[in-house]
Design an enzyme around this catalytic site. Structure first.
Site, short mmCIF file in Angstrom:
data_model
loop_
_atom_site.label_atom_id
_atom_site.label_comp_id
_atom_site.label_asym_id
_atom_site.label_seq_id
_atom_site.Cartn_x
_atom_site.Cartn_y
_atom_site.Cartn_z
N THR A 10 0.52 -0.96 -0.33
CA THR A 10 0.52 0.04 -0.08
C THR A 10 1.18 1.55 0.03
OG1 THR A 10 -1.67 -1.24 1.47
CG2 THR A 10 -1.83 1.37 1.55
N ASN A 11 1.65 1.85 1.35
CA ASN A 11 2.61 2.51 1.30
C ASN A 11 3.84 2.60 0.93
OD1 ASN A 11 0.29 4.33 1.69
ND2 ASN A 11 0.24 3.74 3.10
N ASP A 109 9.91 -8.20 4.30
CA ASP A 109 9.54 -7.13 5.31
C ASP A 109 9.55 -8.15 6.67
OD1 ASP A 109 7.55 -8.95 3.50
OD2 ASP A 109 5.55 -7.81 5.10
N THR A 132 -0.88 -4.40 5.91
CA THR A 132 -2.23 -5.31 4.16
C THR A 132 -2.24 -6.50 4.29
OG1 THR A 132 -1.31 -3.35 2.46
CG2 THR A 132 -2.61 -5.33 1.18
#
Length: 259
Positions: A10-11, A109, A132
């Site tokens: 998303t970001n 991540d 997310t």
């Protein structure tokens, strides 16, 4: 100066480490169509607004959205004249490699959060990341990632509910005043909030039982504080865990002569 880039679904977050602390964190929506030039104009404008005088000489990237990596590499090469480390690629070393099934690709991540959490909290951890997707990462006694759990994220669940049931409105997630909702919005908020409290509590209990040992639970991600309102779900909340992990991985590669 080290530029850390964390690209989620998303970001995307850019952070600058000056050797002792992070000077700034900037966030932009993730878009694989964004060019290196666009990234640089955006980033250099923010640097100028905050009146920083920076000489970035190293970059490291964690990207769960792989299509953006090419333009981020170009950004680092063209404008900072540095070859970035990309977590998850063979040339980016980890302090302790993950122990998972052969052929399994672990999200960068999750690797980064494992490194950051182990450095701050030691062994035997469950890292819960509210992104997310809501992920649970299990960290072994030596700091290795050994697997985990992936479930739909909070906002993704809300969006799916809204899209799949036309009569139900889109609502913001918040802690409801009571479990029993007396209107549609309150009912949805209760279902999502208490559903995820139960999900986290239940999965953590299952992992602890399977591992048969005490394990600390470390939460990260923007929604983590929402679920830390007196329920004793987490031992700690880390809002900069990913950036801390990226910095540690960069330092490790530098020590090994790889950065």
């Amino acid at each position: 100066m080290l530029l850390c880039i964390d690209t989620g679904n998303t970001n995307t977050v850019f952070s600058i480490w000056d050797g002792t602390r992070f000077l700034a964190h900037w966030r932009i929506s993730t878009d694989h169509r964004r060019t290196a030039d666009e990234y640089y104009v955006w980033l250099s404008t923010l640097i100028a607004v905050q009146k920083f005088t920076l000489q970035i000489d190293a970059c490291i990237i964690s990207a769960t959205a792989p299509r953006v990596v090419f333009n981020l590499r170009v950004l680092c090469n063209r404008y900072f004249e540095t070859r970035p480390l990309v977590v998850g690629k063979p040339d980016c070393l980890l302090p302790v490699p993950p122990r998972v099934d052969p052929g399994t690709t672990v999200g960068p991540d999750r690797l980064v959060n494992t490194v950051g959490a182990y450095d701050r909290h030691g062994p035997d951890l469950i890292v819960v990341d509210f992104g997310t997707a809501t992920t649970f990462d299990v960290v072994d006694v030596d700091g290795a990632y050994i697997g985990g759990v992936i479930s739909p994220g909070v906002n993704l669940s809300l969006e799916a509910l809204h899209m799949g049931a036309a009569s139900l409105p889109h609502v913001d997630v918040t802690m409801p005043q009571s479990v029993i909702g007396t209107n549609t919005v309150a009912c949805i908020q209760s279902g999502v909030f208490w559903g995820y409290v139960g999900l986290v509590d239940g999965i953590v209990d299952k992992i602890r039982a399977e591992r048969d040992r005490p394990m600390k639970v470390i939460a990260t991600g923007g929604l983590a504080p929402l679920f830390d309102q007196g329920f004793d779900l987490f031992d700690a909340i880390e809002d900069d865990l990913t950036m801390h992990g990226l910095r540690l991985i960069h330092d490790y590669n530098k020590e090994m002569g790889n950065g």
